[in-house]
Design a protein around this motif. Structure first.
Motif, mmCIF file in Angstrom:
data_model
loop_
_atom_site.group_PDB
_atom_site.id
_atom_site.type_symbol
_atom_site.label_atom_id
_atom_site.label_comp_id
_atom_site.label_asym_id
_atom_site.label_seq_id
_atom_site.Cartn_x
_atom_site.Cartn_y
_atom_site.Cartn_z
ATOM 1 N N ALA A 17 -48.441 -87.351 -87.665
ATOM 2 C CA ALA A 17 -46.985 -87.477 -87.674
ATOM 3 C C ALA A 17 -46.335 -86.102 -87.579
ATOM 4 O O ALA A 17 -45.319 -85.826 -88.199
ATOM 5 N N GLY A 18 -46.967 -85.243 -86.784
ATOM 6 C CA GLY A 18 -46.441 -83.883 -86.664
ATOM 7 C C GLY A 18 -45.529 -83.698 -85.463
ATOM 8 O O GLY A 18 -44.964 -82.627 -85.263
ATOM 9 N N GLY A 19 -45.392 -84.753 -84.656
ATOM 10 C CA GLY A 19 -44.592 -84.647 -83.429
ATOM 11 C C GLY A 19 -43.105 -84.522 -83.729
ATOM 12 O O GLY A 19 -42.665 -84.709 -84.871
ATOM 13 N N GLY B 73 -40.592 -86.151 -81.991
ATOM 14 C CA GLY B 73 -39.818 -87.363 -81.714
ATOM 15 C C GLY B 73 -38.559 -87.095 -80.911
ATOM 16 O O GLY B 73 -37.515 -87.704 -81.172
ATOM 17 N N LEU C 157 -36.762 -90.153 -79.189
ATOM 18 C CA LEU C 157 -36.047 -91.067 -80.082
ATOM 19 C C LEU C 157 -34.731 -90.445 -80.540
ATOM 20 O O LEU C 157 -33.730 -91.148 -80.729
ATOM 21 N N LYS D 11 -39.975 -88.963 -87.671
ATOM 22 C CA LYS D 11 -39.971 -90.296 -87.068
ATOM 23 C C LYS D 11 -40.444 -91.367 -88.061
ATOM 24 O O LYS D 11 -39.960 -92.492 -88.058
ATOM 25 N N MET E 135 -50.882 -85.965 -91.236
ATOM 26 C CA MET E 135 -50.653 -84.646 -90.640
ATOM 27 C C MET E 135 -49.184 -84.522 -90.241
ATOM 28 O O MET E 135 -48.646 -85.384 -89.547
ATOM 29 N N GLN F 237 -50.214 -79.225 -89.200
ATOM 30 C CA GLN F 237 -50.950 -78.758 -88.025
ATOM 31 C C GLN F 237 -50.411 -77.383 -87.637
ATOM 32 O O GLN F 237 -49.418 -76.910 -88.196
ATOM 33 N N PRO G 152 -45.354 -77.868 -82.253
ATOM 34 C CA PRO G 152 -46.658 -78.284 -82.794
ATOM 35 C C PRO G 152 -47.689 -78.337 -81.666
ATOM 36 O O PRO G 152 -47.339 -78.652 -80.523
ATOM 37 N N ASN G 153 -48.966 -78.037 -81.977
ATOM 38 C CA ASN G 153 -49.955 -77.849 -80.901
ATOM 39 C C ASN G 153 -50.571 -79.146 -80.367
ATOM 40 O O ASN G 153 -51.685 -79.149 -79.868
ATOM 41 N N GLY G 154 -49.835 -80.251 -80.493
ATOM 42 C CA GLY G 154 -50.283 -81.523 -79.935
ATOM 43 C C GLY G 154 -51.157 -82.295 -80.910
ATOM 44 O O GLY G 154 -51.671 -81.723 -81.876
ATOM 45 N N GLN H 168 -51.217 -93.344 -84.887
ATOM 46 C CA GLN H 168 -49.999 -92.562 -84.647
ATOM 47 C C GLN H 168 -48.806 -93.207 -85.341
ATOM 48 O O GLN H 168 -48.787 -94.421 -85.551
ATOM 49 N N ASP I 193 -45.845 -94.018 -84.588
ATOM 50 C CA ASP I 193 -44.806 -94.853 -83.976
ATOM 51 C C ASP I 193 -45.205 -96.288 -83.654
ATOM 52 O O ASP I 193 -44.370 -97.082 -83.262
ATOM 53 N N GLU J 209 -49.835 -78.119 -75.275
ATOM 54 C CA GLU J 209 -50.291 -79.114 -76.246
ATOM 55 C C GLU J 209 -51.756 -79.445 -76.008
ATOM 56 O O GLU J 209 -52.234 -79.363 -74.873
HETATM 57 P P1 UTP Z 1 -45.819 -88.343 -78.821
HETATM 58 O O1 UTP Z 1 -46.635 -87.768 -77.769
HETATM 59 O O2 UTP Z 1 -45.196 -89.659 -78.571
HETATM 60 O O3 UTP Z 1 -44.729 -87.292 -79.240
HETATM 61 O O4 UTP Z 1 -46.694 -88.404 -80.120
HETATM 62 P P2 UTP Z 1 -43.544 -87.350 -80.290
HETATM 63 O O5 UTP Z 1 -43.389 -85.984 -80.807
HETATM 64 O O6 UTP Z 1 -43.729 -88.415 -81.347
HETATM 65 O O7 UTP Z 1 -42.276 -87.761 -79.438
HETATM 66 P P3 UTP Z 1 -41.565 -86.998 -78.222
HETATM 67 O O8 UTP Z 1 -42.579 -86.898 -77.121
HETATM 68 O O9 UTP Z 1 -41.109 -85.664 -78.733
HETATM 69 O O10 UTP Z 1 -40.429 -87.917 -77.902
HETATM 70 C C1 UTP Z 1 -47.611 -89.411 -80.390
HETATM 71 C C2 UTP Z 1 -48.079 -89.238 -81.824
HETATM 72 O O11 UTP Z 1 -48.705 -87.986 -81.973
HETATM 73 C C3 UTP Z 1 -48.081 -87.257 -83.015
HETATM 74 C C4 UTP Z 1 -46.693 -87.837 -83.137
HETATM 75 O O12 UTP Z 1 -46.155 -87.586 -84.413
HETATM 76 C C5 UTP Z 1 -46.983 -89.300 -82.873
HETATM 77 O O13 UTP Z 1 -47.510 -89.928 -84.026
HETATM 78 N N1 UTP Z 1 -48.067 -85.820 -82.666
HETATM 79 C C6 UTP Z 1 -47.639 -85.424 -81.442
HETATM 80 C C7 UTP Z 1 -48.460 -84.916 -83.607
HETATM 81 O O14 UTP Z 1 -48.834 -85.280 -84.740
HETATM 82 N N2 UTP Z 1 -48.429 -83.596 -83.276
HETATM 83 C C8 UTP Z 1 -48.031 -83.160 -82.076
HETATM 84 O O15 UTP Z 1 -48.054 -81.936 -81.861
HETATM 85 C C9 UTP Z 1 -47.632 -84.097 -81.123
#
Ligand code: UTP
Length: 475
Positions: free
Chosen positions: A112-114, A116, A119, A125, A162, A193, A217-219, A248, A250, A375
């Protein structure tokens, strides 16, 4: 103007930054107070300048198209069971997975480091209110599933989450404020991360404030090294956990720690496994699990040539149909192996609009893409897995991610999918459920995971004479 420091360590760092051609990050140095200077230097200390130079050379300055030479093949997967033998194999896998859960061998691992960005919600998120009636957050839905699985299997399922620098504090506060939704705080482990800087079109670091380098964040691939570096792997070992269920934030329909999936993974002694939903529309923009030059991985939609995209097998299915739903099982030892000597996954880049500070010190939000974000993707680790299981599941049962604010993969779509799933469970018991002309349930249904995790559990609790119309909340 070149800057200098009295401190020899700092001077070394400053020299390295200039030598890497990144001295422009000091252009507001004279305007910065001590705190800002310290912050900027601390950020620079964490940046791998050599890596950034390599990424610039290999990706931004190079015009080579590596993809042309790649051989793409579909991957084998376990299909939904049809014959009595297949059904029995699924039942056996379920028993095996159940045993592993009962023995406390399984952890849930949420990434959950993305950020979002699509959205566009102000906050992590996971704190987005999503459930149809009670508007429970994604975090709450996941937590309640873990609680329900814990009760069902009579063993603790530790939950590793995460986050990243962008949302760690908010996530921690949210979970604390909500008393971890009933889970024991010592079984909810949060860690961050790593971040990586973006580069502009000339391979230069980007300042988005006078004292701040833009980093992202590094993906989700960063989850592997984060598991290692945070001590989570060590903690798992102490707890006797060797199977990591990766999901993930979402996906509202994730079957957390699905025993069938665990069972097949264990049976095959797999190192990393993945769930797939069959892609039916060749145009659907989803990555498919397959083989790239003989090694397992995800073939991105844009990398699959048109004739491969539409090719079909004799049974009418698309040849490349194994749509990736980003649900995995990772063996703890495999993660150890993968992270020996640091993160080894390949980098991917995306051209994006990145806020920056102009030479005159103004904040600019560009209208055109102006830089590259880097990423890593967790599914690239499949290439190193000696054994893997790919398991087909039904989309309507297991996959509905919240990605966009509206339309496809939006909160509204996720709510509809949840309601339809609950409706189908009720129908299986014999309850009559009204539908509209599109086949969607008319009205609202919400069933908490603590009441029933699936239609079988629901059947034990609900009478087929239940009359439903309008709104139904089962708790
Ligand atoms: P997404 O690739 O859908 O990215 O992540 P996101 O950050 O949620 O949304 P956008 O692209 O900015 O709109 C899929 C999953 O991977 C996690 C996200 O939290 C989600 O659970 N993730 C993504 C990470 O934990 N770290 C990252 O660096 C990228």
């Amino acid at each position: 103007m070149r800057i200098f420091s009295n401190n020899s360590d700092e001077q070394k760092l400053i020299d390295a930054v200039y030598a890497a051609g990144q001295g422009h990050v000091f252009r507001f140095w004279n305007e910065l107070g001590l705190e800002s200077r310290t912050k900027l230097l601390a950020q620079l200390r964490e940046i791998d300048l050599e890596l950034m130079a390599t990424l610039n050379q290999e990706f931004i300055q190079s015009t080579e198209n590596h993809l042309m030479q790649q051989k793409l093949e579909p991957a084998d997967f376990i299909s939904l069971p049809k014959t009595p033998e297949e059904i029995e194999a699924f039942n056996n896998a379920k028993k095996l997975g159940g045993k592993a859960l009962k023995a406390g061998r399984v952890a849930a691992f949420l990434v959950a480091g993305g950020q979002g960005t699509r959205l566009g919600f102000n906050g992590p998120k996971g704190s987005f209110p999503v459930s149809p009636i009670k508007k429970k957050s994604l975090f709450q839905l996941h937590a309640e599933k873990i609680l329900a699985m814990t009760a069902r299997h009579g063993a603790t399922i530790p939950w590793y989450i995460m986050t990243s620098e962008t949302n760690h504090q908010q996530t921690t506060d949210f979970l604390e404020r909500n008393s971890y939704f009933g889970l024991q705080p010592q079984n909810v482990i949060l860690f961050k991360q790593e971040m990586i800087p973006a580069l502009d079109d000339n391979g230069r670091l980007i300042l988005d404030a006078k004292d701040n380098i833009f980093r992202n964040p590094n993906g989700h691939g960063g989850s592997l090294s984060a598991l290692k570096n945070s001590g989570a792997l060590q903690d798992m070992k102490k707890r006797g956990v060797d199977l990591i269920f990766y999901f993930q934030v979402d996906n509202v329909l994730t079957k957390i720690c699905d025993p069938v999936f665990l069972g097949f993974h264990i049976q095959k002694k797999a190192e990393m496994s993945a769930k797939i939903v069959p892609k039916t529309d060749p145009e659907e923009k989803v990555g498919v699990l397959g083989k790239i030059d003989g090694r397992l991985g995800v073939i991105e939609y844009s990398d699959l040539p048109a004739e491969q995209q539409t090719a079909r097998n004799s049974d009418g299915r698309l040849k490349f149909c194994a749509g990736n739903i980003a649900t995995h099982i990772l063996d703890r030892n495999f993660v150890e192996k993968e992270t020996k000597g640091g993160l080894r996954l390949p980098w991917h880049l995306a051209h994006k609009k990145i806020p920056f500070i102009s030479d005159t010190g103004e904040q600019v939000n560009p209208v055109e893409s102006n830089g590259y974000k880097f990423e890593t993707f967790v599914f690239d680790a499949l290439a190193d897995a000696e054994r893997a299981v790919f398991l087909e599941v039904k989309r309507e049962n297991e996959f509905s991610p919240v990605k966009n604010a509206d339309g496809n993969a939006s909160p509204a779509a996720a709510r509809r999918d949840m309601i339809n799933q609950f409706g189908s469970w009720l129908e299986k018991i014999g309850v009559s459920v009204p539908k509209d002309t599109d086949g969607n349930v008319e009205g609202e249904i919400e069933i908490t995971p603590l009441f029933a995790l699936d239609n079988e559990e629901l059947a034990e609790k609900v009478n087929p004479n239940l009359s439903f119309g309008g709104s139904l909340y089962l708790v």
